[in-house]
Scaffold this motif. Structure first.
Motif, PDB file in Angstrom:
ATOM      1  N   LEU A  36       0.898  -1.281  -0.243  1.00  0.00           N
ATOM      2  CA  LEU A  36       0.568  -0.163   0.006  1.00  0.00           C
ATOM      3  C   LEU A  36       1.036   1.387   0.192  1.00  0.00           C
ATOM      4  CD1 LEU A  36      -2.977  -1.163   2.119  1.00  0.00           C
ATOM      5  CD2 LEU A  36      -3.162  -1.023  -0.321  1.00  0.00           C
ATOM      6  N   VAL A  37       1.730   1.387   0.616  1.00  0.00           N
ATOM      7  CA  VAL A  37       2.637   1.841   0.360  1.00  0.00           C
ATOM      8  C   VAL A  37       2.844   2.523  -1.259  1.00  0.00           C
ATOM      9  CG1 VAL A  37       5.428   3.025   1.113  1.00  0.00           C
ATOM     10  CG2 VAL A  37       3.516   2.381   2.661  1.00  0.00           C
ATOM     11  N   LEU A  38       3.648   0.790  -1.591  1.00  0.00           N
ATOM     12  CA  LEU A  38       4.542   1.551  -2.653  1.00  0.00           C
ATOM     13  C   LEU A  38       3.330   2.386  -3.591  1.00  0.00           C
ATOM     14  CD1 LEU A  38       6.034  -2.057  -4.047  1.00  0.00           C
ATOM     15  CD2 LEU A  38       6.628   0.387  -3.445  1.00  0.00           C
ATOM     16  N   LEU A  39       1.875   2.192  -3.755  1.00  0.00           N
ATOM     17  CA  LEU A  39       0.514   2.336  -4.852  1.00  0.00           C
ATOM     18  C   LEU A  39       0.296   3.434  -3.672  1.00  0.00           C
ATOM     19  CD1 LEU A  39      -1.795   1.570  -6.173  1.00  0.00           C
ATOM     20  CD2 LEU A  39      -2.675   0.789  -4.464  1.00  0.00           C
ATOM     21  N   LEU A  40      -0.511   4.370  -3.041  1.00  0.00           N
ATOM     22  CA  LEU A  40      -0.643   5.266  -2.463  1.00  0.00           C
ATOM     23  C   LEU A  40       0.455   6.466  -2.562  1.00  0.00           C
ATOM     24  CD1 LEU A  40      -2.926   3.845   0.471  1.00  0.00           C
ATOM     25  CD2 LEU A  40      -3.576   4.261  -2.573  1.00  0.00           C
ATOM     26  N   LEU A  41       1.598   5.786  -2.047  1.00  0.00           N
ATOM     27  CA  LEU A  41       2.713   6.896  -0.947  1.00  0.00           C
ATOM     28  C   LEU A  41       3.988   7.124  -2.792  1.00  0.00           C
ATOM     29  CD1 LEU A  41       3.968   9.023   0.341  1.00  0.00           C
ATOM     30  CD2 LEU A  41       5.692   7.262   1.671  1.00  0.00           C
ATOM     31  N   VAL A  42       4.678   5.465  -2.913  1.00  0.00           N
ATOM     32  CA  VAL A  42       5.402   5.909  -3.976  1.00  0.00           C
ATOM     33  C   VAL A  42       5.983   5.998  -5.147  1.00  0.00           C
ATOM     34  CG1 VAL A  42       7.431   4.485  -4.750  1.00  0.00           C
ATOM     35  CG2 VAL A  42       7.222   4.918  -2.529  1.00  0.00           C
ATOM     36  N   SER A  43       4.343   5.463  -5.026  1.00  0.00           N
ATOM     37  CA  SER A  43       3.269   5.798  -7.302  1.00  0.00           C
ATOM     38  C   SER A  43       3.210   7.145  -7.495  1.00  0.00           C
ATOM     39  CB  SER A  43       2.337   4.844  -7.555  1.00  0.00           C
ATOM     40  OG  SER A  43       1.977   4.865  -8.738  1.00  0.00           O
ATOM     41  N   PRO A  44       2.262   8.268  -6.551  1.00  0.00           N
ATOM     42  CA  PRO A  44       2.095  10.115  -6.932  1.00  0.00           C
ATOM     43  C   PRO A  44       3.352  10.320  -6.683  1.00  0.00           C
ATOM     44  CG  PRO A  44       0.609   8.285  -5.128  1.00  0.00           C
ATOM     45  CD  PRO A  44       1.229   7.183  -5.031  1.00  0.00           C
ATOM     46  N   LEU A  45       4.406   9.699  -6.153  1.00  0.00           N
ATOM     47  CA  LEU A  45       5.784  11.183  -5.678  1.00  0.00           C
ATOM     48  C   LEU A  45       6.167  10.728  -7.142  1.00  0.00           C
ATOM     49  CD1 LEU A  45       7.018  10.454  -1.727  1.00  0.00           C
ATOM     50  CD2 LEU A  45       5.200  12.624  -2.845  1.00  0.00           C
ATOM     51  N   LEU A  46       6.292   9.827  -7.449  1.00  0.00           N
ATOM     52  CA  LEU A  46       7.005   9.448  -8.770  1.00  0.00           C
ATOM     53  C   LEU A  46       6.809   9.786  -9.734  1.00  0.00           C
ATOM     54  CD1 LEU A  46       8.672   5.407  -7.965  1.00  0.00           C
ATOM     55  CD2 LEU A  46       9.847   7.627  -8.790  1.00  0.00           C
ATOM     56  N   THR A  47       5.420   9.439  -9.529  1.00  0.00           N
ATOM     57  CA  THR A  47       3.883  10.033 -11.380  1.00  0.00           C
ATOM     58  C   THR A  47       4.365  11.785 -11.658  1.00  0.00           C
ATOM     59  OG1 THR A  47       2.647   8.925 -11.247  1.00  0.00           O
ATOM     60  CG2 THR A  47       2.447  10.370 -11.930  1.00  0.00           C
ATOM     61  N   VAL A  48       4.497  12.347 -10.041  1.00  0.00           N
ATOM     62  CA  VAL A  48       4.683  14.012  -9.847  1.00  0.00           C
ATOM     63  C   VAL A  48       5.978  14.485 -10.416  1.00  0.00           C
ATOM     64  CG1 VAL A  48       4.572  15.429  -8.351  1.00  0.00           C
ATOM     65  CG2 VAL A  48       2.301  14.200  -8.580  1.00  0.00           C
ATOM     66  N   SER A  49       6.446  13.728 -10.103  1.00  0.00           N
ATOM     67  CA  SER A  49       7.974  14.036 -10.146  1.00  0.00           C
ATOM     68  C   SER A  49       8.472  13.409 -11.774  1.00  0.00           C
ATOM     69  CB  SER A  49       9.219  13.031  -9.397  1.00  0.00           C
ATOM     70  OG  SER A  49       9.064  13.312  -7.991  1.00  0.00           O
ATOM     71  N   ALA A  50       8.095  12.718 -12.132  1.00  0.00           N
ATOM     72  CA  ALA A  50       8.779  12.442 -13.590  1.00  0.00           C
ATOM     73  C   ALA A  50       7.971  12.739 -14.809  1.00  0.00           C
ATOM     74  CB  ALA A  50       7.455  10.977 -14.121  1.00  0.00           C
ATOM     75  N   GLY A  51       6.644  13.829 -14.533  1.00  0.00           N
ATOM     76  CA  GLY A  51       5.589  14.669 -15.192  1.00  0.00           C
ATOM     77  C   GLY A  51       6.470  15.881 -14.938  1.00  0.00           C
ATOM     78  N   THR A  52       7.083  16.373 -13.738  1.00  0.00           N
ATOM     79  CA  THR A  52       7.750  17.469 -13.688  1.00  0.00           C
ATOM     80  C   THR A  52       8.622  17.764 -14.913  1.00  0.00           C
ATOM     81  OG1 THR A  52       7.573  17.924 -11.492  1.00  0.00           O
ATOM     82  CG2 THR A  52       8.748  18.909 -11.971  1.00  0.00           C
ATOM     83  N   ALA A  53       9.235  16.470 -14.464  1.00  0.00           N
ATOM     84  CA  ALA A  53      10.840  16.746 -15.676  1.00  0.00           C
ATOM     85  C   ALA A  53      10.469  16.529 -16.885  1.00  0.00           C
ATOM     86  CB  ALA A  53      11.410  15.420 -15.139  1.00  0.00           C
ATOM     87  N   LEU A  54       9.352  16.173 -17.239  1.00  0.00           N
ATOM     88  CA  LEU A  54       8.990  16.089 -18.331  1.00  0.00           C
ATOM     89  C   LEU A  54       8.644  17.684 -19.196  1.00  0.00           C
ATOM     90  CD1 LEU A  54       7.353  12.812 -18.900  1.00  0.00           C
ATOM     91  CD2 LEU A  54       9.505  12.795 -19.890  1.00  0.00           C
ATOM     92  N   ALA A  55       7.856  18.673 -18.423  1.00  0.00           N
ATOM     93  CA  ALA A  55       7.657  19.407 -18.588  1.00  0.00           C
ATOM     94  C   ALA A  55       8.657  21.000 -18.545  1.00  0.00           C
ATOM     95  CB  ALA A  55       6.068  20.045 -17.513  1.00  0.00           C
ATOM     96  N   SER A  56       9.405  20.508 -18.427  1.00  0.00           N
ATOM     97  CA  SER A  56      10.236  21.269 -17.266  1.00  0.00           C
ATOM     98  C   SER A  56      11.527  21.361 -18.929  1.00  0.00           C
ATOM     99  CB  SER A  56      11.860  21.046 -16.396  1.00  0.00           C
ATOM    100  OG  SER A  56      12.022  19.489 -16.392  1.00  0.00           O
ATOM    101  N   LEU A  57      11.555  19.415 -19.907  1.00  0.00           N
ATOM    102  CA  LEU A  57      12.002  19.115 -21.052  1.00  0.00           C
ATOM    103  C   LEU A  57      10.611  20.039 -22.189  1.00  0.00           C
ATOM    104  CD1 LEU A  57      13.842  15.717 -20.241  1.00  0.00           C
ATOM    105  CD2 LEU A  57      14.292  17.709 -19.961  1.00  0.00           C
ATOM    106  N   GLY A  58       9.730  20.742 -21.905  1.00  0.00           N
ATOM    107  CA  GLY A  58       8.883  20.997 -22.715  1.00  0.00           C
ATOM    108  C   GLY A  58       8.239  19.914 -23.705  1.00  0.00           C
ATOM    109  N   LEU A  59       8.530  18.595 -22.915  1.00  0.00           N
ATOM    110  CA  LEU A  59       6.789  18.060 -23.699  1.00  0.00           C
ATOM    111  C   LEU A  59       5.016  18.883 -22.753  1.00  0.00           C
ATOM    112  CD1 LEU A  59       6.443  15.422 -24.744  1.00  0.00           C
ATOM    113  CD2 LEU A  59       6.280  14.252 -22.766  1.00  0.00           C
ATOM    114  N   LYS A  60       4.551  19.044 -24.305  1.00  0.00           N
ATOM    115  CA  LYS A  60       3.270  19.305 -23.456  1.00  0.00           C
ATOM    116  C   LYS A  60       2.185  18.152 -22.994  1.00  0.00           C
ATOM    117  CE  LYS A  60       3.538  22.867 -28.033  1.00  0.00           C
ATOM    118  NZ  LYS A  60       2.749  22.535 -29.113  1.00  0.00           N
ATOM    119  N   LEU A  61       1.903  19.200 -21.565  1.00  0.00           N
ATOM    120  CA  LEU A  61       1.356  18.055 -20.963  1.00  0.00           C
ATOM    121  C   LEU A  61       0.202  18.934 -21.036  1.00  0.00           C
ATOM    122  CD1 LEU A  61       3.245  16.208 -18.243  1.00  0.00           C
ATOM    123  CD2 LEU A  61       2.734  15.231 -20.179  1.00  0.00           C
TER     124      LEU A  61
END
Length: 331
Positions: free
Chosen positions: A72-97
């Motif tokens: 449940l920690v993987l699902l409810l904590l680690v997964s959202p944190l990784l998604t937000v981190s990855a999305g922020t990185a993609l947006a900073s590289l110029g990918l349109k989200l």
């Protein structure tokens, strides 16, 4: 050395439950090993629902409670944190989200939690975790116009590819964890057909047959590639060939380097593995037996398991006895 029965559950041993990084790794690459490791920890239903695991905990199984909490920690904590981190990185590289992309991290965790409660904890965790990452590109970038028109062919291919990738990885891992063995080829094919039909129906009802067809076709290909781990197999084949060459020509003991020891879901046989095991049979029989046990967990390498290995070990033993007899005669 035979695989233990999935009904042979050991006494409560929470120390055998893997930590978070190792648990995620084993879910993806060693689900069969994880199945038996969790049984060895005293967990009766490694692929069960959250309610089943909590029931085991109420019956005194600390391992079941620890396993459920870590998943449940993987699902409810680690997964959202990784998604937000990855999305922020993609947006900073110029990918349109698409605006509000971060909401998918929460929604996927909630979807995974629903599956964990209704279908199985492993299914909910893996599907929620992987879908959360894949939606960044397969949904939010596609809808945001990063790959051209949102209903264009390229966007459909990217969307279907992400859908198939998640489905292929999840199917093999979930099935292997629950059953203690990889899915049969027939089950993988049925999953591919079902997954490819879903987008056709969804977008077909909306009169977007062209887009739905692009999604379905790419989802089918990506599902099969992911379920059979084809890109990984190419890399693993090079590793296996290199390990065999090092032992054959340099004399370095490398059988434990074989990918079959570290990956349970290869549906294709590794090159030179049989020759590698035969080469090590005389000097390291116990190591060969361990690798043979790993072969039995791998759908593509199961034929390299016990019958052939026992014959090779018998031949090696006979050869060693013959050499010893010749030495005595010379003496």
């Amino acid at each position: 050395m035979d695989l233990p029965s999935s009904h042979d559950v050991a006494p409560d041993a929470p120390e055998k439950v893997p930590g978070l990084p190792r648990l995620l790794w084993m879910l993806l690459w060693q689900p069969v090993d994880l199945h038996y490791r969790l049984h060895g920890a005293g967990i009766q239903s490694p692929g069960g629902r959250v309610g089943q695991l909590w029931h085991e905990q109420s019956d005194g199984s600390r391992a079941a409670g620890l396993y459920a909490r870590r998943m449940l920690v993987l699902l409810l904590l680690v997964s959202p944190l990784l998604t937000v981190s990855a999305g922020t990185a993609l947006a900073s590289l110029g990918l349109k989200l698409e605006p509000g992309w971060w909401v998918s991290a929460v929604l996927c965790s909630l979807m995974g939690l629903f599956l964990a409660l209704s279908s199985g904890l492993a299914a909910g965790t893996l599907m929620g975790f992987l879908a959360s990452q894949a939606m960044l590109v397969g949904l939010h970038a596609a809808v945001g116009g990063a790959f051209g028109p949102r209903m264009g062919g390229v966007a459909g291919i990217v969307t279907g590819g992400c859908l198939g990738l998640v489905g292929g990885l999840c199917a093999g891992s979930i099935g292997a964890l629950a059953r203690g063995k990889g899915l049969s080829i027939n089950r993988v094919q049925i999953g591919a057909i079902v997954l490819s039909l879903v987008p056709m129906v969804i977008w077909g009802l909306g009169k977007e047959w062209r887009f739905g067809g692009a999604v379905a076709a790419s989802a089918l290909v990506a599902y099969l590639v992911a379920a059979f781990r084809l890109p990984i197999f190419l890399v693993e084949s090079l590793v296996q060939a290199g390990a065999f060459a090092m032992e054959r020509w340099v004399g370095l003991p490398t059988l434990r380097w074989s990918p079959v020891v570290h990956h349970n879901l290869s549906y294709l046989p590794y090159p030179f593995l049989r020759a590698h095991m035969a080469l090590a049979a005389r000097s390291r029989p116990l190591e060969v037996l361990e690798v043979a046990n790993a072969c039995l967990k791998s759908p593509g390498n199961a034929l390299l398991g016990w019958p052939w290995v026992l014959a090779a070990l018998a031949q090696a033993e006979a050869a060693a006895a013959g050499e010893q007899e010749d030495t005595h005669k010379e003496g």
